[in-house]
Each structure stands twice: as C-alpha cells, then as structure tokens.
Write a protein that holds these residues in place. Structure first.
Motif, PDB file in Angstrom:
ATOM      1  N   GLY A   1       0.797  -1.228   0.000  1.00  0.00           N
ATOM      2  CA  GLY A   1       0.000   0.000   0.000  1.00  0.00           C
ATOM      3  C   GLY A   1       0.829   1.278   0.000  1.00  0.00           C
ATOM      4  O   GLY A   1       0.441   2.280  -0.604  1.00  0.00           O
TER       5      GLY A   1
ATOM      6  N   ARG B   1      -6.958   1.142   2.668  1.00  0.00           N
ATOM      7  CA  ARG B   1      -5.598   0.718   2.326  1.00  0.00           C
ATOM      8  C   ARG B   1      -4.740   0.503   3.591  1.00  0.00           C
ATOM      9  O   ARG B   1      -3.596   0.032   3.503  1.00  0.00           O
TER      10      ARG B   1
ATOM     11  N   SER C   1      -2.712  -2.690   4.410  1.00  0.00           N
ATOM     12  CA  SER C   1      -1.641  -3.062   3.479  1.00  0.00           C
ATOM     13  C   SER C   1      -0.405  -2.178   3.613  1.00  0.00           C
ATOM     14  O   SER C   1       0.574  -2.348   2.883  1.00  0.00           O
TER      15      SER C   1
END
Ligand code: S3P
Length: 450
Positions: free
Chosen positions: A276, A321, A324
């Motif tokens: 991410g 996100r 990640s």
C-alpha cells in the motif's frame, strides 16, 4: 537499546544525493513464519535469505525450546528440523520474544492446542502490548492463559488437552491474530474457520498451502473466509525469503526527499496485502517505478527505482488501504513533511498498539522538528513544509521502536538542521544493516559514544 541495554543515540544530517543499489534484508513476516512452519513440518525445511534481525533470532531460539532443531549455515541460509504438527515439547524455561509482537503471538498460537505449558515474556515494549486479542480466540479452543493485568506479558499458556475447532471473526484488522488462530487450528481435528472483514497480510495462508495444508480462502459478503482442515502432515519446504517491502520503504522514502537521488531497491516482495505504501507514494507524485516485475516463490516481486521527487503533494490516504501499509505510516509521515499540503491518515487505530504508540511517537518528534501534526484516536494529519523547509534540529524519542528510530533518521537526511534520535538500538530488531546500507548510498549518519 543495544543487546547490553545501553541506548545508542544517533544523528542524521542533510546529505548529497543518495545513489546506488540498496539490497535490503529478507521479509520479517515471512522469516518468522518460515521458522515456525518449518518447526511444525516433518523433516528438514531449508530457508534462504532469512532476516537475521533480533526479532527473528528470538523466534528461532523459541522453536528450539519447543524441540525443533534450528541451524544457521551462514550467509542467510538456515535449516529447521521439524517435529510435526502436535510434536512440540514443553520448554524448560521462559520463552523470551524480545521486542516481537509477531513472534510471541504466532508462537502462542502454534503451542496453544498441544498439551504443554509455556511462559512468555519480552522487553518493556512487548510487555506493555495487548495479548487478549490472541488469548481470547485461543480460549475458544480450550487454551488457558494467565498474565498480568490488561492481558499483558509475562503470561503463561496452558495448551488445550482436547481442543475443539473454532469459527472466529477477527474483531481488529490483524494478521497476527488471524495467524495465531490458524496455527492453533493445525493441531485440532476438524475445520477451523477464520473470518476477516478487511484483508490483512496473507503470508500464513499462502505458506500453509505451500507446506501442504488443506486451506481455502473465499471472498464473501462477511469478508475473507479462511477454512483450514486440522491435523495435516506438513511437508518440509525450500524457502527463498523475498526482501522486505517494509524495510525497502526507508531507502525508497529517503531517495524521494533527498535532492538528486536515484536509488534501485531490487527484489522487493509486492504482495498486494503489503504494498500500500508504494501506491500511496505514487499518488503523492513520487517518481517511483517498478522494474523487472516477476513472480518468485508464489509472491509478486519487482525492483523498485526511486528518484528525488520535488513536487510531492499531500493526499488523503484511503482508510481501506491501511492494513496493506500499517507498518509504513511512520515513514510516510516523514515524506508528508516534505510534501506541499496536508496528508490525512484515517482508520489507523492499530498504530496505537504497535511497538510504541506510533501516532504519538511520530507526532511528538515531527512537531519538535517544526512540522504541524494533528491527531485523534484513529486518525492523524501532517501538514507538509515542502522541500527545503523542514527545520529539524531536535531530538526524537524512539520508544524502543525500530520503525520510529529509522523514520526520524530519514527525516534528518534533507532537513535544515540535524535530527537526533535518543536510541537507534531497536533498529537491529528488523533492519540490522540499516546504517551501513544507508551510508553506502550517501547518507550522513553518526552514533554518539555513551
Ligand atoms: C505482522 C502483522 C502486523 C504488522 C507486524 C507484522 C505479521 O501486525 O504490524 O509488523 O507478520 O503478521 P498486526 O497483526 O498487529 O496488524
């Protein structure tokens, strides 16, 4: 702190361009799991490129205490003679997991359904972290745990004698909790089901499949449903550990903020549940490219190329996100300090229960170095000063947290005045070659003799 307990103050000052190749060490998450699954297989697992950071070395020692034979062959090559699922012996002494939440939580899981007793402890950081998130689901199998108030270490686990399979919905986005339950499920007859609303790093699932376990993953309306059939015979593996994206983050971010830099970081694992940060940096305007994209050992891998990026802009990082890039928010906040405008990070409550409260730790150090930060229970914002405008000049506390120490040293690399951290010793837990690697690229780091 160093192994003998003395803090190691370190300073970083503005340097010329960072150039060259940064060969970062093996992935920490995959290294822990290689040792643990190797210990639960029948026969010899070989591991190439194991991260030889203190966290992983503590897990190696723990696997020996449970009866596996772990051998260091030099040059990052290790082997584990496994004892099989259900084959763990009762350790003689306390299992000291040092600084490692991943180590202790995964090891608790893998012994929890064997009829043995083990006591776990760690350093001051680990002994302050919540363990109920793991012992609560393990209790469903029949495992008992007695620790200090607030579910903290030191803690003794009494493994379930007659464990029953479990269906568990993980209440926080945590790969450690998910993995602990799956590892406990290995020694239980029947199917253990773990459901996570948000996808977290999936190395345990991938590696269990690689070791021959029967495991399925389904995306449903409830989330990711992982079903593991217990009591498999795990087959030993030859594992090549990819390089750690969480360590790659440091030379990559340094290259983006130091004028004139151009750094290649080869062979980085880019599993989507880990990558991410790189997506976020590109959205901020970073000159970051993936070269030579390929698949190695079932994981996507690429060479990262990061160049000085004078036009970084603040963005709102999508909360979806967060899982990640959960370990990368500290160094992202450093890049945000060099960007124009505000970077907004929401849905990051988990940052408060890492090796330190990472929002508090970064906010305090960034503010001391002239950067505006606001924060709440599960969010924080950093208002960038822009290139050339980060003041620096202050000492930051690393709070026994490797990623906090490294992030502030990166901050100093393009600041007007040097940035000092009170203790760079914890860096050895995950990135023991950080200092020589960054110096070889051109960074100006120094240690104080104390
Ligand atoms: C890890 C999971 C994450 C991460 C840690 C490594 C793992 O922790 O922060 O560095 O290897 O499973 P959580 O499970 O607490 O999110």
């Amino acid at each position: 702190m160093s192994s003998h307990g003395q803090p190691i103050p370190m300073t970083s000052q503005a340097c010329g361009p960072l150039t060259g190749t940064a060969e970062v060490p093996g992935d920490k998450s995959i290294s822990h799991r290689s040792l643990i699954l190797g210990a639960m297989a029948v026969g010899e697992t070989t591991i190439n490129g194991l991260l030889e950071g203190q966290d992983v070395l503590d897990t190696a020692r723990a696997m020996q205490a449970f009866g596996a034979e772990v051998t260091d062959h030099g040059g990052g090559k290790w082997s584990v003679q496994g004892v099989g699922v259900g084959g763990f012996a009762e350790p003689d002494g306390v299992i000291d997991c040092g600084n490692s939440g991943t180590g202790v939580r995964l090891i608790m899981g893998c012994m929890a359904t064997s009829p043995i007793v083990a006591t776990f402890s760690g350093d001051a950081s680990l002994n302050g972290r919540p363990m109920a998130r793991v012992t609560d689901p393990l209790a469903l199998f029949g495992t008992q745990a007695v620790g200090r108030s607030g579910g903290r270490l030191p803690m003794t686990l009494v493994g379930a004698v007659d464990p029953v399979p479990v269906r568990y919905v993980v209440p926080v986005p945590s790969a450690q909790v998910k993995s602990a339950v799956l590892l406990a499920g290995l020694n239980v007859r029947g199917q253990t089901v773990v459901i996570e609303a948000e996808a977290t790093r999936d190395h345990t699932e991938r590696m269990l499949a690689g070791f021959g376990a029967e495991i399925t993953v389904e995306d449903t309306d409830e989330g990711r449903v992982i079903t593991l059939t217990g009591q498999p015979e795990l087959r030993p593996q030859q594992i090549d550990v990819p390089r750690d994206p969480s360590s790659a983050a440091f030379p990559v971010c340094a290259a983006l903020i130091v004028p004139g830099s151009d750094v290649l970081v080869p062979g980085i694992g880019l599993n989507p549940t880990r990558a991410g940060l790189f997506t976020t940096l590109r959205e901020m305007g970073a000159d970051l490219t993936y070269e030579n994209e390929r698949t190695e050992g079932g994981e996507p891998v690429a060479d990262l190329r990061a160049r000085f990026s004078p036009d970084l802009k603040g963005i709102e990082v999508p909360p979806a996100r967060a899982a990640s890039m959960i370990d990368e928010y500290p160094v992202l906040s450093v890049v945000a300090a060099y960007a124009q405008g505000q970077t907004v990070m929401r849905g990051v409550k988990e940052l408060r229960v890492k090796e330190s409260d990472r929002i508090d730790a970064m906010a305090a150090g960034l503010r001391a170095n002239g950067i505006e930060v606001e924060d709440g229970p599960d969010w924080w914002t950093v208002t960038g000063a822009g290139h050339g405008n980060v003041k620096g000049g202050a000492t930051c506390q690393s709070h026994l947290d490797h990623r906090i120490a490294m992030s502030f040293l990166i901050l100093g690399m393009a600041a007007q005045a040097p940035v000092r951290v009170d203790d760079g010793g914890p860096i050895a837990t995950s990135f023991p070659i950080f200092e020589p690697l960054m110096e070889q690229l051109g960074a100006a780091l120094s240690r104080e003799d104390v």
